[in-house]
Design a protein around this motif. Sequence first.
Motif, PDB file in Angstrom:
ATOM      1  N   ALA A   1       0.829  -1.205   0.000  1.00 42.51           N
ATOM      2  CA  ALA A   1       0.000   0.000   0.000  1.00 42.51           C
ATOM      3  C   ALA A   1       0.866   1.259   0.000  1.00 42.51           C
ATOM      4  CB  ALA A   1      -0.928   0.002   1.223  1.00 42.51           C
ATOM      5  N   ALA A   2       1.938   1.234   0.784  1.00 43.48           N
ATOM      6  CA  ALA A   2       2.848   2.380   0.827  1.00 43.48           C
ATOM      7  C   ALA A   2       3.507   2.597  -0.522  1.00 43.48           C
ATOM      8  CB  ALA A   2       3.905   2.164   1.914  1.00 43.48           C
ATOM      9  N   LEU A   3       3.961   1.509  -1.150  1.00 45.36           N
ATOM     10  CA  LEU A   3       4.620   1.621  -2.445  1.00 45.36           C
ATOM     11  C   LEU A   3       3.640   2.123  -3.510  1.00 45.36           C
ATOM     12  CD1 LEU A   3       7.129   1.147  -4.199  1.00 45.36           C
ATOM     13  CD2 LEU A   3       6.332  -1.200  -4.553  1.00 45.36           C
ATOM     14  N   ALA A   4       2.423   1.594  -3.485  1.00 43.54           N
ATOM     15  CA  ALA A   4       1.415   2.025  -4.452  1.00 43.54           C
ATOM     16  C   ALA A   4       1.111   3.510  -4.276  1.00 43.54           C
ATOM     17  CB  ALA A   4       0.146   1.193  -4.295  1.00 43.54           C
ATOM     18  N   ALA A   5       1.007   3.961  -3.033  1.00 45.20           N
ATOM     19  CA  ALA A   5       0.752   5.376  -2.775  1.00 45.20           C
ATOM     20  C   ALA A   5       1.915   6.226  -3.269  1.00 45.20           C
ATOM     21  CB  ALA A   5       0.522   5.595  -1.283  1.00 45.20           C
TER      22      ALA A   5
END
Length: 234
Positions: A62-66
């Motif tokens: 989720a952090a990487l996608a954000a």
Amino acid sequence: MKRLVVAFGFLTRLPIPRVAADMTDFAAAIRWYPMVGLTIGGLVALAGWAGTLADPWVGALAALAAWVAVTGALHLDGLSDLADGCGAAHGDRTRLLAVMADPHVGSFGVVAIVVQLLAKLVLLHGVANWWPVILVPFAARIGPLVWARWVPPLREGLGSAVAGAVRLRDVVGWALVLAVAAAVVPPLAVALVLVAGWWWWLKARIGGVSGDCHGAGIELVETGLLLALVVGGF
């Protein structure tokens, strides 16, 4: 304030109001890049924390996608172009610059993007706390101020205008903020080494700096700082 809005509009895909800006404003907006980095870091950390409520790997993803979404993969594109140029040049600087200017993505660029995303994913999974991650994009975006001021631009245009827009007090001011942040999160001090190392590499290998070089440098400094957080137990 207008130049801060311009910086957000250039570095992110956030819904920013349109403002009338000229080349001078675009160039001077570089002074606000670290502030934009704080916002990016906040969104990345928030996404990571929320995802971790389900599973640590979900949090990392989720952090990487954000991270990719909020920046529009802008800096990954620069890393890809530079990788293609270095991979195809074989020591020929003219060919390196020509390949970097080509809008197509080659095999070296694809590999660089994949490895970079995998590295960030693994390192984001390895961080002990999410709040120090807020400071990673901030620290990395101090780099362009240093590179723009002390590395000659490869081409005329925005690159040369940016070089003249960075004042010594801008670099010193953000460096002092970084020093305060590093007093709380010591691994952030590695940013000084990473930024200086990229400055040296640009001078020795490329002989100048471009938007692609700035983007690649930001990506690599971010990854280096994530590694420092993991090794430092943060």
